[in-house]
Motif scaffolding. Structure first.
Motif, short mmCIF file in Angstrom:
data_model
loop_
_atom_site.label_atom_id
_atom_site.label_comp_id
_atom_site.label_asym_id
_atom_site.label_seq_id
_atom_site.Cartn_x
_atom_site.Cartn_y
_atom_site.Cartn_z
N LEU A 94 -95.99 20.27 71.98
CA LEU A 94 -95.91 20.97 73.26
C LEU A 94 -96.02 22.49 73.07
O LEU A 94 -96.66 23.18 73.87
N ILE A 95 -95.42 23.01 72.00
CA ILE A 95 -95.52 24.44 71.73
C ILE A 95 -96.96 24.84 71.41
O ILE A 95 -97.49 25.82 71.95
N ILE A 96 -97.62 24.05 70.55
CA ILE A 96 -99.00 24.36 70.19
C ILE A 96 -99.92 24.22 71.41
O ILE A 96 -100.82 25.05 71.63
N LEU A 97 -99.69 23.19 72.22
CA LEU A 97 -100.48 23.01 73.44
C LEU A 97 -100.31 24.21 74.36
O LEU A 97 -101.29 24.74 74.91
N SER A 98 -99.07 24.67 74.51
CA SER A 98 -98.80 25.82 75.39
C SER A 98 -99.46 27.09 74.86
O SER A 98 -99.99 27.90 75.63
N LEU A 99 -99.44 27.26 73.54
CA LEU A 99 -100.06 28.44 72.94
C LEU A 99 -101.56 28.47 73.22
O LEU A 99 -102.14 29.52 73.53
N PHE A 100 -102.19 27.33 73.11
CA PHE A 100 -103.63 27.29 73.37
C PHE A 100 -103.94 27.44 74.85
O PHE A 100 -105.01 27.96 75.22
N CYS A 101 -103.03 27.00 75.70
CA CYS A 101 -103.21 27.26 77.14
C CYS A 101 -103.15 28.76 77.42
O CYS A 101 -103.91 29.28 78.24
N LEU A 103 -104.01 31.04 75.25
CA LEU A 103 -105.27 31.56 74.73
C LEU A 103 -106.40 31.37 75.74
O LEU A 103 -107.28 32.23 75.89
N ILE A 104 -106.35 30.25 76.45
CA ILE A 104 -107.41 29.95 77.43
C ILE A 104 -107.25 30.79 78.69
O ILE A 104 -108.20 31.45 79.15
N PHE A 105 -106.04 30.78 79.25
CA PHE A 105 -105.85 31.40 80.56
C PHE A 105 -105.45 32.87 80.49
O PHE A 105 -105.46 33.56 81.51
N LYS A 106 -105.10 33.35 79.30
CA LYS A 106 -104.81 34.77 79.09
C LYS A 106 -105.78 35.33 78.04
O LYS A 106 -105.39 36.10 77.16
N TYR A 107 -107.02 34.93 78.20
CA TYR A 107 -108.04 35.25 77.17
C TYR A 107 -108.17 36.75 76.95
O TYR A 107 -108.40 37.20 75.82
N ASP A 108 -108.03 37.53 78.00
CA ASP A 108 -108.22 38.97 77.88
C ASP A 108 -107.02 39.67 77.23
O ASP A 108 -107.14 40.82 76.78
N ILE A 112 -107.17 34.98 69.17
CA ILE A 112 -106.84 33.83 68.34
C ILE A 112 -105.93 34.24 67.19
O ILE A 112 -105.08 33.46 66.73
N THR A 113 -106.07 35.47 66.71
CA THR A 113 -105.20 35.95 65.63
C THR A 113 -103.75 36.07 66.09
O THR A 113 -102.83 35.87 65.31
N ASP A 114 -103.55 36.39 67.37
CA ASP A 114 -102.19 36.47 67.90
C ASP A 114 -101.54 35.09 67.94
O ASP A 114 -100.35 34.93 67.63
N ILE A 115 -102.34 34.08 68.30
CA ILE A 115 -101.85 32.70 68.28
C ILE A 115 -101.54 32.28 66.86
O ILE A 115 -100.52 31.64 66.58
N ALA A 116 -102.42 32.67 65.93
CA ALA A 116 -102.25 32.28 64.53
C ALA A 116 -100.97 32.85 63.94
O ALA A 116 -100.22 32.14 63.25
#
Length: 284
Positions: A94-101, A103-108, A112-116
């Motif tokens: 759930l945490i990883i799913l939320s992080l990628f959401c 990345l998708i919806f707060k793309y600006d 990806i390095t911030d997620i990493a």
């Protein structure tokens, strides 16, 4: 130096009190240390120009409380069985799913390095800290096994320091850790083996594992493994700080820095002790 020694003695006294209070007290302490540690790590990453999403790191620390109180939350889960593993896996998903959401919806806003680096903080701090709790819950003498973690982390650090100061000539990592020497590193391994044998001698008198105790060659192997891997943990922390352009992670302990400065080796040694005892001695 005097401040460093006083801080170390105070930390050892505090550790002894926590050990006396029981494994739940240790779990709460590890949880608090992880909260501080992940705050320090994300602070270092921000100094390096990244934007970790701190809330997810803090939320991941709750898994440590779950591990510590799983006997109360799930009475049937007396060991690290499938039920708590499934629960932790669900939380991480759930945490990883939320992080990628994000990345998708707060793309600006986030890269990806911030997620990493957000995920790296959870793995480096929370995941590795969890093994302290797992060792404490091993078998019916986790209260004794846990001392192998602290001995395996702090013995090589101390031995390497004094050996390096006395005999150090050859620089081993001049860019990452300019004060560390090859002679000090070797002294750290030798010192760790000696301390592990001493700790093992004491533990065997307490009747751990079986009436005859753990065979001494296991302590020698653990000493060699911990002597090397603890220094890798130390160098890893130095590499991160060098990349971030900081001297210490924090100022929690005068003369020692922050949580990650003091626990950098323990984070790597706790998994070594856990997996060695569980794989080669079948302690669960």
């Amino acid at each position: 130096m005097k401040t460093r020694i006083i801080s170390a003695v105070a930390a050892l006294l505090f550790l002894a009190v926590i050990m006396f209070l029981g494994r739940e007290a240790l779990g709460i302490t590890v949880f608090i240390l992880a909260i501080i540690g992940i705050h320090e790590f994300y602070g270092a990453m921000e100094s390096a120009g990244y934007k970790p999403i701190r809330i997810f790191g803090w939320l991941s620390c709750l898994s440590l409380l779950y591990l510590s109180f799983r006997d109360i939350i799930i009475p049937e889960a007396s060991t690290f069985s499938f039920i708590p593993l499934k629960g932790l896996s669900l939380v991480m998903f759930l945490i990883i799913l939320s992080l990628f959401c994000i990345l998708i919806f707060k793309y600006d806003k986030y890269k990806i390095t911030d997620i990493a680096v957000t995920v790296m903080g959870m793995l480096y701090v929370v995941f590795l800290f969890s093994f302290i709790i797992l060792v404490r819950y091993m078998g019916d003498r986790g209260d004794l096994y846990i001392w192998l973690v602290f001995a395996g982390a702090w013995a090589p650090d101390t031995a390497a320091y004094f050996t390096g100061v006395t005999f150090g000539r050859t620089k081993i990592l001049p860019v990452i850790s300019p004060k560390k020497s090859m002679e000090g590193s070797i002294g750290g391994v030798v010192g760790c083996v000696a301390v592990m044998l001493s700790v093992g001698l004491y533990l065997n008198t307490r009747g751990i594992y079986d009436p005859n105790g753990i065979p001494f060659y296991h302590y020698i192997i653990l000493g060699l493994l911990c002597g090397v891997i603890s220094q890798i943990g130390d160098w890893a922390a130095s590499a991160i700080k060098r990349h971030a352009g900081i001297k210490d992670y924090g100022r929690l302990m005068p003369g020692h820095g922050g949580v990650l400065d003091r626990f950098d080796s323990i984070l790597f040694i706790a998994p070594v002790i856990y997996f060695y005892l569980s794989i080669f001695l079948a302690i669960t």
